[in-house]
Design a protein around this motif. Structure first.
Motif, PDB file in Angstrom:
ATOM      1  N   ARG B  27      24.042 -36.323 -28.154  1.00  0.00           N
ATOM      2  CA  ARG B  27      23.382 -35.443 -29.098  1.00  0.00           C
ATOM      3  C   ARG B  27      22.009 -36.042 -29.311  1.00  0.00           C
ATOM      4  O   ARG B  27      21.756 -37.188 -29.006  1.00  0.00           O
ATOM      5  CB  ARG B  27      24.140 -35.408 -30.418  1.00  0.00           C
ATOM      6  CG  ARG B  27      25.434 -34.641 -30.351  1.00  0.00           C
ATOM      7  CD  ARG B  27      26.151 -34.743 -31.677  1.00  0.00           C
ATOM      8  NE  ARG B  27      25.359 -34.222 -32.780  1.00  0.00           N
ATOM      9  CZ  ARG B  27      25.336 -32.947 -33.155  1.00  0.00           C
ATOM     10  NH1 ARG B  27      26.045 -32.077 -32.507  1.00  0.00           N
ATOM     11  NH2 ARG B  27      24.613 -32.536 -34.170  1.00  0.00           N
ATOM     12  N   LEU B  54      19.367 -29.395 -33.438  1.00  0.00           N
ATOM     13  CA  LEU B  54      20.380 -28.421 -33.052  1.00  0.00           C
ATOM     14  C   LEU B  54      20.804 -27.555 -34.232  1.00  0.00           C
ATOM     15  O   LEU B  54      21.120 -26.369 -34.059  1.00  0.00           O
ATOM     16  CB  LEU B  54      21.588 -29.124 -32.430  1.00  0.00           C
ATOM     17  CG  LEU B  54      21.269 -29.787 -31.094  1.00  0.00           C
ATOM     18  CD1 LEU B  54      22.396 -30.707 -30.659  1.00  0.00           C
ATOM     19  CD2 LEU B  54      20.988 -28.741 -30.025  1.00  0.00           C
ATOM     20  N   ASP B  55      20.801 -28.133 -35.434  1.00  0.00           N
ATOM     21  CA  ASP B  55      21.101 -27.319 -36.620  1.00  0.00           C
ATOM     22  C   ASP B  55      20.036 -26.238 -36.783  1.00  0.00           C
ATOM     23  O   ASP B  55      20.333 -25.079 -37.075  1.00  0.00           O
ATOM     24  CB  ASP B  55      21.136 -28.189 -37.880  1.00  0.00           C
ATOM     25  CG  ASP B  55      22.360 -29.099 -37.914  1.00  0.00           C
ATOM     26  OD1 ASP B  55      23.339 -28.801 -37.201  1.00  0.00           O
ATOM     27  OD2 ASP B  55      22.310 -30.120 -38.639  1.00  0.00           O
ATOM     28  N   ASP B  58      20.419 -23.592 -34.013  1.00  0.00           N
ATOM     29  CA  ASP B  58      21.579 -22.743 -34.262  1.00  0.00           C
ATOM     30  C   ASP B  58      21.273 -21.773 -35.397  1.00  0.00           C
ATOM     31  O   ASP B  58      21.664 -20.596 -35.349  1.00  0.00           O
ATOM     32  CB  ASP B  58      22.796 -23.600 -34.600  1.00  0.00           C
ATOM     33  CG  ASP B  58      24.039 -22.751 -34.786  1.00  0.00           C
ATOM     34  OD1 ASP B  58      24.279 -21.862 -33.940  1.00  0.00           O
ATOM     35  OD2 ASP B  58      24.757 -22.948 -35.787  1.00  0.00           O
ATOM     36  N   ALA B  59      20.561 -22.261 -36.392  1.00  0.00           N
ATOM     37  CA  ALA B  59      20.179 -21.379 -37.498  1.00  0.00           C
ATOM     38  C   ALA B  59      19.249 -20.269 -37.005  1.00  0.00           C
ATOM     39  O   ALA B  59      19.352 -19.111 -37.434  1.00  0.00           O
ATOM     40  CB  ALA B  59      19.508 -22.194 -38.614  1.00  0.00           C
ATOM     41  N   GLU B  62      21.279 -17.717 -34.981  1.00  0.00           N
ATOM     42  CA  GLU B  62      22.035 -16.776 -35.811  1.00  0.00           C
ATOM     43  C   GLU B  62      21.164 -15.559 -36.148  1.00  0.00           C
ATOM     44  O   GLU B  62      21.659 -14.439 -36.254  1.00  0.00           O
ATOM     45  CB  GLU B  62      22.512 -17.455 -37.101  1.00  0.00           C
ATOM     46  CG  GLU B  62      23.426 -16.545 -37.926  1.00  0.00           C
ATOM     47  CD  GLU B  62      23.891 -17.198 -39.221  1.00  0.00           C
ATOM     48  OE1 GLU B  62      23.467 -18.328 -39.526  1.00  0.00           O
ATOM     49  OE2 GLU B  62      24.671 -16.544 -39.945  1.00  0.00           O
ATOM     50  N   ARG B  72      28.723 -19.564 -31.032  1.00  0.00           N
ATOM     51  CA  ARG B  72      27.272 -19.715 -30.921  1.00  0.00           C
ATOM     52  C   ARG B  72      26.834 -21.171 -30.948  1.00  0.00           C
ATOM     53  O   ARG B  72      26.028 -21.614 -30.142  1.00  0.00           O
ATOM     54  CB  ARG B  72      26.605 -18.928 -32.045  1.00  0.00           C
ATOM     55  CG  ARG B  72      25.092 -18.827 -31.923  1.00  0.00           C
ATOM     56  CD  ARG B  72      24.469 -18.286 -33.199  1.00  0.00           C
ATOM     57  NE  ARG B  72      24.692 -19.198 -34.301  1.00  0.00           N
ATOM     58  CZ  ARG B  72      25.324 -18.862 -35.425  1.00  0.00           C
ATOM     59  NH1 ARG B  72      25.782 -17.640 -35.622  1.00  0.00           N
ATOM     60  NH2 ARG B  72      25.510 -19.770 -36.367  1.00  0.00           N
ATOM     61  N   ARG B  73      27.363 -21.914 -31.909  1.00  0.00           N
ATOM     62  CA  ARG B  73      26.909 -23.290 -32.088  1.00  0.00           C
ATOM     63  C   ARG B  73      27.125 -24.119 -30.808  1.00  0.00           C
ATOM     64  O   ARG B  73      26.228 -24.824 -30.353  1.00  0.00           O
ATOM     65  CB  ARG B  73      27.650 -23.923 -33.274  1.00  0.00           C
ATOM     66  CG  ARG B  73      27.475 -25.421 -33.404  1.00  0.00           C
ATOM     67  CD  ARG B  73      26.091 -25.769 -33.906  1.00  0.00           C
ATOM     68  NE  ARG B  73      25.810 -27.184 -33.748  1.00  0.00           N
ATOM     69  CZ  ARG B  73      24.970 -27.868 -34.507  1.00  0.00           C
ATOM     70  NH1 ARG B  73      24.318 -27.251 -35.481  1.00  0.00           N
ATOM     71  NH2 ARG B  73      24.758 -29.131 -34.295  1.00  0.00           N
ATOM     72  N   THR B  74      28.290 -24.003 -30.244  1.00  0.00           N
ATOM     73  CA  THR B  74      28.589 -24.761 -29.023  1.00  0.00           C
ATOM     74  C   THR B  74      27.696 -24.318 -27.878  1.00  0.00           C
ATOM     75  O   THR B  74      27.209 -25.128 -27.082  1.00  0.00           O
ATOM     76  CB  THR B  74      30.073 -24.573 -28.635  1.00  0.00           C
ATOM     77  OG1 THR B  74      30.871 -24.929 -29.759  1.00  0.00           O
ATOM     78  CG2 THR B  74      30.446 -25.430 -27.442  1.00  0.00           C
ATOM     79  N   VAL B  76      24.663 -22.996 -28.091  1.00  0.00           N
ATOM     80  CA  VAL B  76      23.294 -23.496 -28.315  1.00  0.00           C
ATOM     81  C   VAL B  76      23.228 -24.983 -27.996  1.00  0.00           C
ATOM     82  O   VAL B  76      22.309 -25.450 -27.320  1.00  0.00           O
ATOM     83  CB  VAL B  76      22.848 -23.215 -29.773  1.00  0.00           C
ATOM     84  CG1 VAL B  76      21.555 -23.959 -30.103  1.00  0.00           C
ATOM     85  CG2 VAL B  76      22.678 -21.718 -29.990  1.00  0.00           C
ATOM     86  N   GLU B  77      24.213 -25.697 -28.460  1.00  0.00           N
ATOM     87  CA  GLU B  77      24.216 -27.143 -28.269  1.00  0.00           C
ATOM     88  C   GLU B  77      24.248 -27.496 -26.776  1.00  0.00           C
ATOM     89  O   GLU B  77      23.442 -28.287 -26.291  1.00  0.00           O
ATOM     90  CB  GLU B  77      25.447 -27.718 -28.977  1.00  0.00           C
ATOM     91  CG  GLU B  77      25.395 -29.198 -29.179  1.00  0.00           C
ATOM     92  CD  GLU B  77      26.441 -29.633 -30.203  1.00  0.00           C
ATOM     93  OE1 GLU B  77      27.237 -30.504 -29.848  1.00  0.00           O
ATOM     94  OE2 GLU B  77      26.457 -29.097 -31.327  1.00  0.00           O
ATOM     95  N   ALA B 114      17.031 -24.703 -41.691  1.00  0.00           N
ATOM     96  CA  ALA B 114      18.467 -24.510 -41.428  1.00  0.00           C
ATOM     97  C   ALA B 114      19.253 -24.264 -42.710  1.00  0.00           C
ATOM     98  O   ALA B 114      20.364 -23.724 -42.648  1.00  0.00           O
ATOM     99  CB  ALA B 114      19.027 -25.729 -40.703  1.00  0.00           C
TER     100      ALA B 114
END
Lengths: 545, 201
Positions: B27, B54-55, B58-59, B62, B72-74, B76-77, B114
């Motif tokens: 990360r 990444l936060d 991801d924000a 969204e 989504r989060r996974t 994007v990450e 975020a």
């Protein structure tokens, strides 16, 4: 700095440690590494000749192809093939000609960005003057070129089928099976059947299955300008074969001029420049120009001398004249059902039914597009919104488009021409090419005829016609032809039937610049066939100087 | 509609990134405002991120992705980590653009980007003019946010099979989805749908 091995060292200031100094004992110097140059270099090297290829542009690593694809898809990124800038400067007059969108300088030449449609010219294309009193005849006919067409199809690995009733005679099947027709083609098929228009497959220089150590098509959808799978043929393939056979290919070395002997009868050297500005003289026994429809002519003009004041090989005055391209004609619209566009970047059906018509005599061929309308990802990246609103917009704009494109022949006109611009210089101080290009009433009439047929097809299909590219909005198909025309009369042409210049005994020119007329077929298969034929003639002159 | 790891890998393939150990295990060690201050390298002219990159992305995802996207989060990450691995210049540009967006959020809304509500995040991007901005990697703050944040996220999404399917195409441009789909009259079942069918047996 003019001495060999100047300030930048042997790599010419590139910093990659690759020797860019001349080869000491070359039999053949080829200028340009597109399909014409690569095929000639490969054949001659394979026969044992000492071959050096001078390429103006860089060597693009295949490992970068997906990154280049992103550059193509995403707005705001650099041109994937790095065209433009002082090296590639040009000027235009008449109808604007977007030269740097129409060519690539690099190892592989414009096949790096081409789409890869490869069809043979028809018999009538070689005798337009005799048959119809227009243009000029070629000094060879279809039968002369026919075995070389087959050879070129094997070299490219053409995927095609024997289902085209309008194609000229051929002796053997294509090397690879044709790509199956698209769902969109099936929609057109019913309408065309009612109109008694025959659809048939498209010969593609694209692997429908693995061939020649290249992958099959993976469906990236971006054939033009970047194929990340390697399924699309590029001349990098024959550059690699040439190198494996012992040829030397030097990148980033634009040739500045050719120098001849005191009598002005043979070429002695190609003077090239490395990025650090150092000039080098590559001597050789034979010289082959293979740098595209504009640069072939420009280099001859740049090499003017006391003995050849109007440029090399230009006693006819034809160098740079008779510049031609194919014109795009198209129409499109929408259906009230899914049409499944933009999955792949190539076409699977065409019709050559109207190609040999006499009203007008200009050739025209029609293409049923598999990439009509917007691609969602490309539209998203330029959209003015996001989120649910964007998804709704994409759902509305994608999915029901259809289009029929086509190429229309432009007959040769001496006033369409490439000259040297006296007011503008490139990064090495040479006058840039000046492109004078316009359409005559004949060509416009032929484009209107193509539009008529396209509208009839779309109307029969039940499509709403939303756009038409006709005589006013047409543009070139990026096939630069005619500027060093082939002929048997030295007073009227630049090269002979073997593509050797009439004026200089060891200077050859290959590529579409030698086409006396252009037909309406994509030119690269003919470029390849002529190049293979030239390689044979050149090889004979090497063994019997 | 669910974004899968396969979608993320597909999106990565479209940018020529290979998935190395860093993607699977790593990360970002996020540069935070306080960390930058501690290091003495921060300056008022160069805002830093107050949250994990990444936060923030991801924000932003969204907001720019359609609603109802699972995983989504996974996605994007996986995409962002793979995309920036071994591409330090791109990573730096992305980080700068994200930091600028975060700084604007703190200036205008008093919170890290975020941490804002989704509708406020959306409005902030629009108030910045990002929706009509040209994407320019070295342009204005707005143009950089369009290039590195909005367009990179949109590119990943709509060049993936799941994103494409949402708008009617299972083999979008940029995705090596083979040469079958163009021959079919309609979309084939997705892999998720197919595996669902398997479960029903």
């Amino acid at each position: 700095m003019s001495a060999d091995g100047g300030s930048g060292g042997s790599d010419g200031g590139v910093g990659d440690g690759i020797d860019r100094t001349p080869s000491p004992s070359a039999d053949v110097c080829v200028v340009g590494s597109g399909p014409a140059g690569a095929l000639v270099a490969h054949r001659l090297a394979d026969e044992g000749a000492n071959v050096v290829v001078l390429e103006a542009g860089p060597r693009f690593e295949f490992s970068e192809r997906t990154a280049q694809q992103e550059q193509h898809i995403r707005p705001g990124m650099e041109d994937p093939w790095e065209m433009g800038g002082p090296r590639d400067a040009y000027s235009t007059e008449g109808r604007h000609y977007p030269l740097n969108a129409a060519r690539v300088k690099g190892v592989g030449g414009s096949t790096l960005h081409w789409q890869g449609m490869v069809m043979r010219l028809h018999e009538r294309d070689f005798e337009m003057q005799t048959r119809y009193g227009v243009g000029t005849d070629w000094p060879i006919d279809y039968d002369d070129l026919r075995p070389y067409y087959a050879d070129a199809e094997r070299a490219f690995g053409v995927a095609g089928a024997m289902d085209n009733p309008y194609a000229p005679p051929r002796e053997e099947p294509f090397p690879l099976p044709a790509f199956p027709p698209s769902y969109s083609d099936s929609l057109f098929a019913e309408a065309c059947e009612r109109l008694e228009i025959d659809m048939h497959s498209v010969p593609n220089a694209r692997n429908s299955e693995p061939y020649d150590d290249r992958a099959p098509c993976l469906g990236y959808g971006t054939c033009k300008p970047v194929c990340p799978s390697g399924a699309k043929y590029t001349a990098e393939s024959h550059v690699a074969k040439a190198e494996a056979a012992g040829a030397r290919v030097i990148d980033r070395v634009p040739v500045q001029r050719l120098e001849h002997d005191d009598a002005g009868e043979t070429i002695e050297a190609a003077v090239y420049a490395t990025p650090d500005g150092t000039e080098h003289r590559q001597t050789a026994g034979q010289f082959v120009l293979a740098c595209g429809g504009v640069e072939n002519a420009r280099l001859l003009l740049l090499s003017a001398s006391e003995q050849h004041p109007d440029g090399l090989a230009n006693s006819s005055g034809a160098v740079g004249r008779f510049f031609m391209d194919h014109l795009f004609a198209g129409a499109g619209g929408r259906l009230d059902e899914p049409t499944r566009q933009n999955h792949v970047g190539f076409n699977t059906s065409e019709t050559h039914q109207f190609y040999d018509d006499t009203e007008p005599v200009e050739g025209l061929k029609l293409e049923f597009l598999n990439y009509a309308g917007p691609s969602p990802v490309i539209e998203a990246l330029g959209a003015d919104t996001w989120g649910d609103e964007l998804a709704e917009q994409l759902n509305e704009s994608y999915g029901t488009h259809v289009a029929v494109g086509g190429l229309v022949e432009q007959l040769p006109d001496a006033e369409n021409r490439i000259t040297l611009d006296p007011d503008r210089r490139d990064d090495h101080g040479n006058p840039v090419p000046h492109v004078e290009w316009s359409l005559g009433e004949r060509t416009e009439r032929a484009i209107r005829r193509a539009n008529e047929i396209q509208h009839a097809i779309l109307g029969e299909l039940g499509a709403s016609i939303e756009w038409t590219v006709g005589p006013e909005s047409t543009g070139p198909a990026y096939h630069q032809m005619g500027t060093t025309r082939m002929g048997s009369d030295p007073g009227q042409s630049v090269v002979d039937a073997d593509c050797r210049t009439h004026d200089l005994s060891n200077l050859w020119v290959v590529g579409s610049s030698v086409f006396p007329t252009g037909g309406a077929m994509n030119p690269t298969l003919t470029i390849a066939a002529l190049s293979l034929r030239t390689a044979e003639a050149l090889s004979a002159s090497l063994s019997d100087p | 509609m669910e974004l899968t790891r396969r979608d993320a890998l597909a999106a990565l393939a479209a940018v020529g990134a290979t998935v190395g150990g860093g993607v699977l295990a790593g990360r970002y060690d996020p540069p935070r405002a306080d960390a930058a201050s501690d290091a003495g390298s921060g300056s008022a002219a160069e805002p830093t991120l107050s949250t994990d990159l990444l936060d923030l992305l991801d924000a932003a995802a969204e907001v720019v992705y359609p609603s109802g996207v699972d995983g989504r989060r996974t996605f994007v990450e996986t995409y962002v980590l793979g995309r920036t691995e071994n591409q330090p210049a791109y990573r730096e540009g992305l980080q700068e653009a994200a930091a600028q967006l975060d700084a604007v959020a703190r200036d205008w809304r008093g919170q890290p980007y975020a941490d804002l509500d989704a509708d406020v995040r959306d409005k902030l991007l629009r108030d910045l003019g990002v929706e009509t901005a040209e994407p320019v990697a070295d342009g204005t703050i707005t143009e950089r946010i369009r290039f590195y944040v909005v367009n990179d996220l949109l590119f990943a999404f709509y060049s993936s099979p799941t994103g494409g399917r949402l708008v009617g195409i299972e083999n979008p441009i940029g995705h090596p989805g083979g040469i079958e789909s163009y021959q079919r009259a309609s979309m084939s079942p997705s892999s998720a749908e197919r595996s669902g069918g398997t479960n029903e047996r």
